[in-house]
Design an enzyme around this catalytic site. Structure first.
Site, PDB file in Angstrom:
ATOM      1  N   SER A 138     -30.903  72.371  28.662  1.00  0.00           N
ATOM      2  CA  SER A 138     -31.093  73.365  27.594  1.00  0.00           C
ATOM      3  C   SER A 138     -29.755  73.711  26.961  1.00  0.00           C
ATOM      4  O   SER A 138     -28.711  73.649  27.625  1.00  0.00           O
ATOM      5  CB  SER A 138     -31.707  74.637  28.186  1.00  0.00           C
ATOM      6  OG  SER A 138     -31.706  75.672  27.240  1.00  0.00           O
ATOM      7  N   TYR A 151     -30.914  81.389  34.528  1.00  0.00           N
ATOM      8  CA  TYR A 151     -31.478  80.228  33.816  1.00  0.00           C
ATOM      9  C   TYR A 151     -30.337  79.364  33.237  1.00  0.00           C
ATOM     10  O   TYR A 151     -30.311  78.151  33.420  1.00  0.00           O
ATOM     11  CB  TYR A 151     -32.418  80.699  32.697  1.00  0.00           C
ATOM     12  CG  TYR A 151     -33.036  79.575  31.902  1.00  0.00           C
ATOM     13  CD1 TYR A 151     -34.043  78.785  32.467  1.00  0.00           C
ATOM     14  CD2 TYR A 151     -32.628  79.292  30.604  1.00  0.00           C
ATOM     15  CE1 TYR A 151     -34.612  77.750  31.738  1.00  0.00           C
ATOM     16  CE2 TYR A 151     -33.201  78.254  29.877  1.00  0.00           C
ATOM     17  CZ  TYR A 151     -34.190  77.491  30.450  1.00  0.00           C
ATOM     18  OH  TYR A 151     -34.760  76.457  29.736  1.00  0.00           O
TER      19      TYR A 151
END
Ligand code: NAP
Length: 251
Positions: A138, A151
């Site tokens: 990501s 995350y």
């Protein structure tokens, strides 16, 4: 016929990718935790003329997942393409409210789960001098944010692993692709309460990722306005960058 394994293929990015791969002629193993959802995915792929199999796999149990992937790889005589896509987002919490238990859950799935998917197929690919491993990381791993430390850290770790793996594997004939999307409209982002800049529709994201995989790209970063902003922000002094991020923080 080339063989691909896609984890997290029961919905979202993984599902869209599995369907595109089947259309491109791959025999696809669609992996996830829910057998009924996987059977529906297989049904949709086969109705469209492709070949697919449901593969029940919980990557948050990495040792078990590693064994299952190793056994599948041996059974089919070597997977050609393996996409570690399964991932979870967790809650966006300021770091003062984050817990070790939440961080462990995220790392177990996003880092250990991805490694458990990719590591067991690498020796076979190296021995054959061909193959392709893909990790869906990501842009969050490139840009530290105050409310997404766990995350972001998990995705930074995955990208770092892929970077190191590429140095080792590309000279030995194995392709490595690190996919770094911005915001994509899926169930994972549906719960976000904040404005997601340059949100990409799932169909467009799948097309960009699939094209990157087909071309054997090392890194697939998108969408361009967000990647440009992130790249530019890295050139700013840390103090200034943090001030801008804090002024725009979602929580
Ligand atoms: N959407 C975005 O904006 C975005 C942006 C950057 C990166 N990503 C990354 O892209 C990947 C896919 O995200 P998405 O948006 O498509 O998410 P999603 O719609 O929530 O789908 C997640 C997929 O992962 C599977 N999964 C979750 N935990 C699992 C586990 N323990 N074992 C096996 N499968 C598991 C889910 O299947 P089951 O629940 O059926 O098992 C589902 O198929 C993730 O790695 C995510 O971090 C997404």
């Amino acid at each position: 016929m080339k063989r691909a394994l896609v984890t997290g293929a029961s919905r979202g990015i993984g599902s869209a990718l599995a369907k595109r791969l089947a259309k491109r002629g791959y025999e696809v193993w669609v992996a996830g935790r829910n057998p009924a959802t996987l059977e529906m995915e297989v049904g949709e792929i086969e109705t469209a003329g492709g070949r697919a199999h449901a593969f029940v796999l919980d990557v948050s149990r990495p040792e078990e997942a590693e064994e299952r992937v190793r056994a599948l790889d041996a059974e089919v005589g070597g997977l050609d393409l393996v996409i570690a896509n399964a991932g979870i987002g967790g809650r966006t919490l300021p770091v003062a409210e984050q817990t070790l238990a939440q961080a462990r859950t995220i790392f177990e799935t996003n880092v250990m789960g991805a490694l458990a998917t990719l590591l067991p197929v690498i020796p076979g690919m190296v021995a054959r001098g061909s193959g392709h491993i893909v990790g869906v990381s990501s842009l969050a791993g490139e840009m530290p944010l105050p409310a997404a430390a766990d995350y972001g850290t998990s995705k930074a770790a995955l990208s770092f692993f892929l970077e190191s793996a590429a140095m080792d594997l590309i000279p030995r004939g194995v392709l490595v692709t690190d996919v770094r999307p911005g915001f994509v409209r899926t169930e994972l982002t549906a719960k976000n309460q904040f404005k997601m800049p340059f949100l990409v529709e799932l169909k467009d994201a799948a097309e960009i990722i699939d094209r990157g995989i087909e071309r054997g790209r090392r890194i697939v970063r998108f969408p361009m306005p967000l990647t440009t902003a992130i790249t530019a922000s890295r050139l700013l002094p840390t103090v200034l960058r943090n001030r801008i991020v804090n002024a725009k923080r979602p929580v």
